[in-house]
Design a protein around this motif. Sequence first.
Motif, PDB file in Angstrom:
ATOM      1  N   THR A  53       3.679  -2.977   1.762  1.00 56.40           N
ATOM      2  CA  THR A  53       4.123  -4.095   1.160  1.00 56.40           C
ATOM      3  C   THR A  53       4.256  -3.769  -0.255  1.00 56.40           C
ATOM      4  O   THR A  53       3.159  -3.582  -0.807  1.00 56.40           O
ATOM      5  N   THR A  79       6.338   1.044  -2.836  1.00 54.15           N
ATOM      6  CA  THR A  79       6.134   1.198  -1.332  1.00 54.15           C
ATOM      7  C   THR A  79       6.109   2.737  -0.884  1.00 54.15           C
ATOM      8  O   THR A  79       5.964   2.896   0.189  1.00 54.15           O
ATOM      9  N   THR A  87       9.382  -2.801   2.033  1.00 53.58           N
ATOM     10  CA  THR A  87       8.238  -2.214   2.821  1.00 53.58           C
ATOM     11  C   THR A  87       8.622  -0.794   2.945  1.00 53.58           C
ATOM     12  O   THR A  87       9.797  -0.490   3.192  1.00 53.58           O
ATOM     13  N   ALA A 133       6.626  -8.780   4.292  1.00 54.55           N
ATOM     14  CA  ALA A 133       6.649  -8.506   3.101  1.00 54.55           C
ATOM     15  C   ALA A 133       7.068  -9.852   2.164  1.00 54.55           C
ATOM     16  O   ALA A 133       7.026 -10.204   1.252  1.00 54.55           O
TER      17      ALA A 133
END
Length: 322
Positions: free
Chosen positions: A182, A297, A169, A214
């Motif tokens: 996520t 991410t 994340t 996540a």
Amino acid sequence: MGNDDSAIRNFEDYLHSTFHIKDLGPPKYFLGIEIARSDKGISLSQRKFVLEIISEAGLSGCRPAVIPIEQNVKLTTLEYDTSLSSSNEDPLLKDPSGYQRLVGKLIYLTMTRPDICYAVQILSQFMHSPKQSHMTAALKVVKYLKGCPGLGILLSCDCNMKMTAYCDTDYATCPMTRRSITGFCIKLGRSLISWKTKKQSTVSLSSAESEYRAMAKTVCEIVWIRGLLSDLGVQIDGASKLFCDNDAALKLVANPIFHERTKHIEVDCHFTREKIQEGTIITRGIGTAEQPADIFTKPLCQRQHAYLLSKLGVFDIYKPSA
């Protein structure tokens, strides 16, 4: 699909007697996806579709970009502009349809291009009221595609039937809502079979909480894929390894005691621990620099983007071999 050739032929004969179907043999091109087979495995790419996007955007003669999105770019909606001057410098597009068509095509392209998932996830948040900066960022993705139009997924024939997953994340990265992003990817042997970039539905109070959310989403995907493969008669060897680069989230998995810092994610904790106790998954730590899910991410520099992309197992069949 199936593993009984006689049953498949009988079913084809039945369909042909009813609908007059025609068996075209092994697929080579389907819904914009180019399928190529070799002794290494099956390659899935969308090169023709990428070239069409580049041509329609009028960027056939441009210089290719090395990354899909710049690291220092923070895209926001008009109401989050802090001053009148910034609003005047970055106005709304008079006709958003061009932006909407382009981003829609990029969303479809992510089926075989995990390297642009993060950028497309960001761009897709501004479909209703895109600004000039959003269109500039979208064209940056197209310039990146120009440098590697044939990149795609390689489903390797060398498969050990072991499932490995990576989750990550970027904490509170959204400048408008402070929600975390996520990102996860799942590999079967050396083949990438599932990946995702998505903004979390709630605001996490800590980086450990966002990492654990996540992890729970990745576990859900692992359970679903294992169930699907089981229905198809494919058995996975052993537990699936789940790699996370956050020590606090890994300690939450191992700690059977709940306290007030985890009450917001107690359901995720119960679900993940249950799958660990069942032997479905095993958690492992991994260094941030070696985390493939990092590419889903956050924007990365050219060197790290290329390195993590190589770890995902993508392949370009059109690139000349050295």
